[in-house]
Write a protein that holds these residues in place. Sequence first.
Motif, PDB file in Angstrom:
ATOM      1  N   PRO A 193      33.914  29.473  25.461  1.00  0.00           N
ATOM      2  CA  PRO A 193      32.749  30.206  26.006  1.00  0.00           C
ATOM      3  C   PRO A 193      32.847  30.395  27.515  1.00  0.00           C
ATOM      4  O   PRO A 193      32.353  29.584  28.295  1.00  0.00           O
ATOM      5  N   LYS A 194      33.494  31.492  27.921  1.00  0.00           N
ATOM      6  CA  LYS A 194      33.685  31.744  29.342  1.00  0.00           C
ATOM      7  C   LYS A 194      33.700  33.246  29.589  1.00  0.00           C
ATOM      8  O   LYS A 194      33.862  34.048  28.673  1.00  0.00           O
ATOM      9  N   VAL A 195      33.549  33.620  30.857  1.00  0.00           N
ATOM     10  CA  VAL A 195      33.662  35.014  31.262  1.00  0.00           C
ATOM     11  C   VAL A 195      34.634  35.073  32.431  1.00  0.00           C
ATOM     12  O   VAL A 195      34.578  34.251  33.347  1.00  0.00           O
ATOM     13  N   LYS A 196      35.545  36.034  32.390  1.00  0.00           N
ATOM     14  CA  LYS A 196      36.575  36.163  33.418  1.00  0.00           C
ATOM     15  C   LYS A 196      36.128  37.175  34.468  1.00  0.00           C
ATOM     16  O   LYS A 196      35.754  38.298  34.137  1.00  0.00           O
ATOM     17  N   ILE A 197      36.199  36.784  35.730  1.00  0.00           N
ATOM     18  CA  ILE A 197      35.860  37.652  36.856  1.00  0.00           C
ATOM     19  C   ILE A 197      37.166  37.964  37.588  1.00  0.00           C
ATOM     20  O   ILE A 197      37.907  37.049  37.970  1.00  0.00           O
ATOM     21  N   SER A 198      37.443  39.244  37.783  1.00  0.00           N
ATOM     22  CA  SER A 198      38.777  39.637  38.248  1.00  0.00           C
ATOM     23  C   SER A 198      38.872  39.924  39.746  1.00  0.00           C
ATOM     24  O   SER A 198      39.936  40.280  40.234  1.00  0.00           O
ATOM     25  N   SER A 199      37.783  39.768  40.481  1.00  0.00           N
ATOM     26  CA  SER A 199      37.870  39.938  41.937  1.00  0.00           C
ATOM     27  C   SER A 199      36.632  39.356  42.590  1.00  0.00           C
ATOM     28  O   SER A 199      35.570  39.214  41.956  1.00  0.00           O
ATOM     29  N   GLU A 200      36.767  38.997  43.859  1.00  0.00           N
ATOM     30  CA  GLU A 200      35.633  38.440  44.602  1.00  0.00           C
ATOM     31  C   GLU A 200      34.558  39.488  44.883  1.00  0.00           C
ATOM     32  O   GLU A 200      33.460  39.159  45.331  1.00  0.00           O
ATOM     33  N   ARG A 201      34.840  40.752  44.605  1.00  0.00           N
ATOM     34  CA  ARG A 201      33.881  41.818  44.866  1.00  0.00           C
ATOM     35  C   ARG A 201      32.953  42.093  43.684  1.00  0.00           C
ATOM     36  O   ARG A 201      31.888  42.676  43.858  1.00  0.00           O
ATOM     37  N   GLN A 202      33.361  41.660  42.479  1.00  0.00           N
ATOM     38  CA  GLN A 202      32.597  42.056  41.294  1.00  0.00           C
ATOM     39  C   GLN A 202      31.189  41.485  41.266  1.00  0.00           C
ATOM     40  O   GLN A 202      30.257  42.147  40.816  1.00  0.00           O
ATOM     41  N   LEU A 203      31.016  40.257  41.724  1.00  0.00           N
ATOM     42  CA  LEU A 203      29.682  39.638  41.696  1.00  0.00           C
ATOM     43  C   LEU A 203      29.094  39.507  43.094  1.00  0.00           C
ATOM     44  O   LEU A 203      28.223  38.681  43.338  1.00  0.00           O
ATOM     45  N   ILE A 280      22.343  37.897  38.898  1.00  0.00           N
ATOM     46  CA  ILE A 280      23.259  37.363  39.907  1.00  0.00           C
ATOM     47  C   ILE A 280      22.489  37.151  41.206  1.00  0.00           C
ATOM     48  O   ILE A 280      22.463  38.011  42.096  1.00  0.00           O
ATOM     49  N   VAL A 281      21.844  36.015  41.286  1.00  0.00           N
ATOM     50  CA  VAL A 281      21.070  35.661  42.477  1.00  0.00           C
ATOM     51  C   VAL A 281      21.946  34.838  43.419  1.00  0.00           C
ATOM     52  O   VAL A 281      23.124  34.564  43.138  1.00  0.00           O
ATOM     53  N   THR A 282      21.357  34.408  44.532  1.00  0.00           N
ATOM     54  CA  THR A 282      22.135  33.766  45.591  1.00  0.00           C
ATOM     55  C   THR A 282      22.909  32.544  45.108  1.00  0.00           C
ATOM     56  O   THR A 282      24.090  32.352  45.451  1.00  0.00           O
ATOM     57  N   ASP A 283      22.279  31.684  44.296  1.00  0.00           N
ATOM     58  CA  ASP A 283      22.942  30.439  43.899  1.00  0.00           C
ATOM     59  C   ASP A 283      23.721  30.554  42.587  1.00  0.00           C
ATOM     60  O   ASP A 283      24.192  29.543  42.059  1.00  0.00           O
ATOM     61  N   PHE A 284      23.857  31.771  42.059  1.00  0.00           N
ATOM     62  CA  PHE A 284      24.686  31.957  40.857  1.00  0.00           C
ATOM     63  C   PHE A 284      26.121  31.533  41.199  1.00  0.00           C
ATOM     64  O   PHE A 284      26.651  31.897  42.253  1.00  0.00           O
ATOM     65  N   PRO A 285      26.789  30.747  40.334  1.00  0.00           N
ATOM     66  CA  PRO A 285      28.158  30.287  40.636  1.00  0.00           C
ATOM     67  C   PRO A 285      29.163  31.443  40.638  1.00  0.00           C
ATOM     68  O   PRO A 285      29.466  32.013  39.595  1.00  0.00           O
ATOM     69  N   LYS A 286      29.632  31.777  41.830  1.00  0.00           N
ATOM     70  CA  LYS A 286      30.524  32.930  41.975  1.00  0.00           C
ATOM     71  C   LYS A 286      31.326  32.783  43.252  1.00  0.00           C
ATOM     72  O   LYS A 286      30.996  31.975  44.131  1.00  0.00           O
ATOM     73  N   LEU A 287      32.358  33.596  43.365  1.00  0.00           N
ATOM     74  CA  LEU A 287      33.136  33.692  44.595  1.00  0.00           C
ATOM     75  C   LEU A 287      32.950  35.085  45.170  1.00  0.00           C
ATOM     76  O   LEU A 287      33.050  36.075  44.444  1.00  0.00           O
ATOM     77  N   THR A 288      32.671  35.157  46.451  1.00  0.00           N
ATOM     78  CA  THR A 288      32.630  36.438  47.149  1.00  0.00           C
ATOM     79  C   THR A 288      33.554  36.352  48.357  1.00  0.00           C
ATOM     80  O   THR A 288      34.081  35.279  48.683  1.00  0.00           O
ATOM     81  N   SER A 289      33.743  37.466  49.039  1.00  0.00           N
ATOM     82  CA  SER A 289      34.649  37.484  50.193  1.00  0.00           C
ATOM     83  C   SER A 289      34.179  36.530  51.291  1.00  0.00           C
ATOM     84  O   SER A 289      34.989  36.018  52.069  1.00  0.00           O
TER      85      SER A 289
END
Length: 323
Positions: A193-203, A280-289
């Motif tokens: 159960p996962k979702v793949k994010i392919s760039s720091e720009r997507q989220l 996708i709010v501020t504390d959503f676990p994600k990577l951005t630039s």
Amino acid sequence: MIDIKSIWANQAPSKEVIVKTRIEEILQFSCFAATDNRTRNHIFIFETSNDAKIPDFKNFKFRGVLIHVFDFDGSKELDIYLLDNQLKDIFCLFIENIIEVISKCTTENEALIEISNVILKWKKLFDKISFQGLSSEMQKGLIGELLTFNTLIDEDYSLEKLLDSWTGPEYHDKDFLFDGIGVEVKLTSSKVPKVKISSERQLDGQNLTNLFLLLYIGEEVKDKGFSLNSLVEQIRLKIKFNQNCLGSFNEKLILVGYFDEDIEHYNKQFAFRERKIYDIVTDFPKLTSFDLPVGLFDTTYSIELSSIEKYSLDSKSIIELIN
């Protein structure tokens, strides 16, 4: 819209090396659709005065296309050559985009700036488009976008607005943009159960009022499922009453790299299990630039679904979100 493909198709071979047809709809400039009789390759020609400031495109070449500038006595010429006839369909869309933007210009220099911008944009598209068939990951990405497109048709969203909002085929960072609201779409068939994010720009929600992650969860099946091909045909049937929109839809498929001659590769079937929407709010676990050390870019990472369950929304309608 000018059908540049038909102009080229009607240019019969002759003794002339270059056969030219004036594009009469562009009254303010001398534009031509031309064919090289030696190779039968297509050319777009933009003639200017000697005072025009043509950007430096000397021997500028990218995938299947050559840009060349000629200086004549008293005039100049910007020529865009198609070098690979296998790319004819995508080249027609490229030139039609140029014609569309320069039709709104009033001066040569203004038109040349717009042509330069279109060339640089389409260079990126030509470099990214797969002409050897879509990979498995690219197919999944397109399926997710088409599931969203299909759902919004069924929810009676404006077809014209929907086509404008579908930005994934143009390789934008978000798959859909609705007046400041971004929607990133994913399809997963993984048993994990996962979702793949392919760039720091997507989220990255910078400059957006809201950003949502739309996740389709499915599994591969042998039969009685849906495929990429079946989704394409289903949408085409639903919008066939509007030929302009159908044409725009087919053009976007070409931009993605979906060609009808490759359909035998796209019959893998999926069964739909669940659709989830995340805010996708501020504390959503994600990577951005902003999170990455200097020098790192084009990151790929996966998010474990149980860690983002608290960001899940109850909305059953995509229109509720984008409104």
